[in-house]
Design a protein around this motif. Structure first.
Motif, PDB file in Angstrom:
ATOM      1  N   LYS A 165       0.855  -1.192   0.000  1.00 38.24           N
ATOM      2  CA  LYS A 165       0.000   0.000   0.000  1.00 38.24           C
ATOM      3  C   LYS A 165       0.890   1.240   0.000  1.00 38.24           C
ATOM      4  CE  LYS A 165      -4.134  -1.696   2.464  1.00 38.24           C
ATOM      5  NZ  LYS A 165      -3.913  -3.146   2.623  1.00 38.24           N
TER       6      LYS A 165
ATOM      7  N   SER B 239       0.708   5.873  -0.790  1.00 45.45           N
ATOM      8  CA  SER B 239       0.093   7.080  -1.346  1.00 45.45           C
ATOM      9  C   SER B 239       1.126   8.193  -1.308  1.00 45.45           C
ATOM     10  CB  SER B 239      -1.164   7.478  -0.565  1.00 45.45           C
ATOM     11  OG  SER B 239      -0.843   7.748   0.783  1.00 45.45           O
TER      12      SER B 239
ATOM     13  N   LYS C 279       1.075  10.657  -7.436  1.00 45.02           N
ATOM     14  CA  LYS C 279       0.772   9.234  -7.530  1.00 45.02           C
ATOM     15  C   LYS C 279       2.011   8.418  -7.158  1.00 45.02           C
ATOM     16  CE  LYS C 279      -2.817   9.863 -10.998  1.00 45.02           C
ATOM     17  NZ  LYS C 279      -3.423   9.352 -12.244  1.00 45.02           N
TER      18      LYS C 279
ATOM     19  N   LYS D 134       4.002   4.399  -7.781  1.00 43.67           N
ATOM     20  CA  LYS D 134       4.062   3.187  -8.597  1.00 43.67           C
ATOM     21  C   LYS D 134       5.181   2.295  -8.061  1.00 43.67           C
ATOM     22  CE  LYS D 134       6.028   3.422 -12.730  1.00 43.67           C
ATOM     23  NZ  LYS D 134       6.423   3.855 -14.099  1.00 43.67           N
TER      24      LYS D 134
ATOM     25  N   GLU E 237       0.698   3.917 -12.463  1.00 44.75           N
ATOM     26  CA  GLU E 237       0.680   4.836 -11.325  1.00 44.75           C
ATOM     27  C   GLU E 237      -0.684   4.769 -10.640  1.00 44.75           C
ATOM     28  OE1 GLU E 237       1.802   8.773 -12.512  1.00 44.75           O
ATOM     29  OE2 GLU E 237       3.645   8.088 -13.486  1.00 44.75           O
ATOM     30  N   PHE E 238      -0.665   4.912  -9.321  1.00 46.70           N
ATOM     31  CA  PHE E 238      -1.893   4.826  -8.521  1.00 46.70           C
ATOM     32  C   PHE E 238      -2.088   6.083  -7.684  1.00 46.70           C
ATOM     33  CE2 PHE E 238      -0.473   0.460  -9.095  1.00 46.70           C
ATOM     34  CZ  PHE E 238      -1.639  -0.245  -9.349  1.00 46.70           C
TER      35      PHE E 238
ATOM     36  N   MET F 216      -2.201   3.258  -3.937  1.00 44.39           N
ATOM     37  CA  MET F 216      -1.757   1.923  -4.317  1.00 44.39           C
ATOM     38  C   MET F 216      -2.209   0.897  -3.278  1.00 44.39           C
ATOM     39  SD  MET F 216       2.078   0.324  -4.738  1.00 44.39           S
ATOM     40  CE  MET F 216       2.689   1.437  -5.985  1.00 44.39           C
TER      41      MET F 216
ATOM     42  N   ILE G  56      -1.859  -3.142  -3.897  1.00 43.20           N
ATOM     43  CA  ILE G  56      -1.605  -4.225  -4.842  1.00 43.20           C
ATOM     44  C   ILE G  56      -1.108  -5.471  -4.111  1.00 43.20           C
ATOM     45  CG2 ILE G  56      -1.119  -2.654  -6.760  1.00 43.20           C
ATOM     46  CD1 ILE G  56       1.876  -3.212  -6.320  1.00 43.20           C
TER      47      ILE G  56
ATOM     48  N   VAL H 212       9.006   1.634  -3.806  1.00 46.91           N
ATOM     49  CA  VAL H 212       7.898   2.405  -4.374  1.00 46.91           C
ATOM     50  C   VAL H 212       8.418   3.780  -4.772  1.00 46.91           C
ATOM     51  CG1 VAL H 212       5.666   3.494  -3.885  1.00 46.91           C
ATOM     52  CG2 VAL H 212       6.132   1.161  -3.071  1.00 46.91           C
TER      53      VAL H 212
END
Length: 214
Positions: free
Chosen positions: A127, A129, A135, A137, A166-167, A170, A172, A193
């Protein structure tokens, strides 16, 4: 002076300190972790940080000494396992020294940093941010190496279908292959990250996790 984040497993190939006696080697490595922590605290001195951030980073380094040396003493059963745990601790001290400017977490069975799992395919949840609307990734640990991983059982992270976009937030899941693991094996890995700003990497951080196979 550069960040000490590349300080990665310096002891793996050093035969001079080797012994066939696991307990003797444990003592050597426990002392090494204590000694090298002073180098990382010296980096924190050099950064001249605000008091709260300075304290946060030192607390992280000191907590790593305690947990890593506990794992060397109690979890590691072989010289290779001691190396894996020690290098994991070195990596974690470097991460504490560098600080964590944006939110990032890596979880195995809901736990972070020092974890356990059964042999097989292990799910790794990541996770993150960014700050100020940036963003994030999945990044690269070093050059073309997506992940850092060291284990006593040939474990590897599946790179065939990775979410590389890109989130905004994130969340995932990565697949860690540990089908060949036995009880008491250890696996240490680092997920990196990148914080992105207009398609350019603005910052990046790694988070290192160790798993004890139970």
């Amino acid at each position: 002076m550069a960040l000490p984040m590349g300080y990665d497993g310096l002891r793996t190939d050093d035969e001079s300190e080797r012994t066939d006696n696991v307990n003797d080697y444990k003592i050597t490595c426990i002392d090494f972790i204590k000694d090298i922590s002073h180098d990382y605290e010296a980096w924190v001195d050099y950064y001249k940080l605000p008091e709260e951030e300075d304290k946060r980073r030192r607390t992280g380094i000191r907590a790593t000494i305690e947990r890593t040396n506990e794992w060397i003493a109690k979890v590691a059963q072989t010289i290779k396992a001691v190396d894996v745990v020690m290098n994991d601790g070195i990596q974690k001290m470097a991460e504490s020294t560098a600080g964590k400017p944006f939110a990032i977490g890596v979880f195995v069975n809901g736990k972070s940093s020092y974890t356990n799992a059964k042999a097989g395919m292990i799910n790794v949840n990541v996770k993150s941010s960014g700050r100020e609307g940036r963003k994030t990734k999945l990044g690269f640990h070093f050059k073309d190496d997506r992940f850092r991983i060291e284990s006593t059982c040939g474990a590897f992270l599946d790179e065939t279908i990775l979410p590389t976009q890109e989130f905004d937030l994130m969340d995932i899941d990565l697949k860690l292959h540990a089908e060949n693991a036995q009880q008491r094996d250890v696996i240490s890995f680092t997920v990196t990250v990148s914080e992105m700003d207009n398609d350019v990497e603005f910052d990046r951080r790694g988070v290192t996790t160790i798993i004890h196979i139970v």
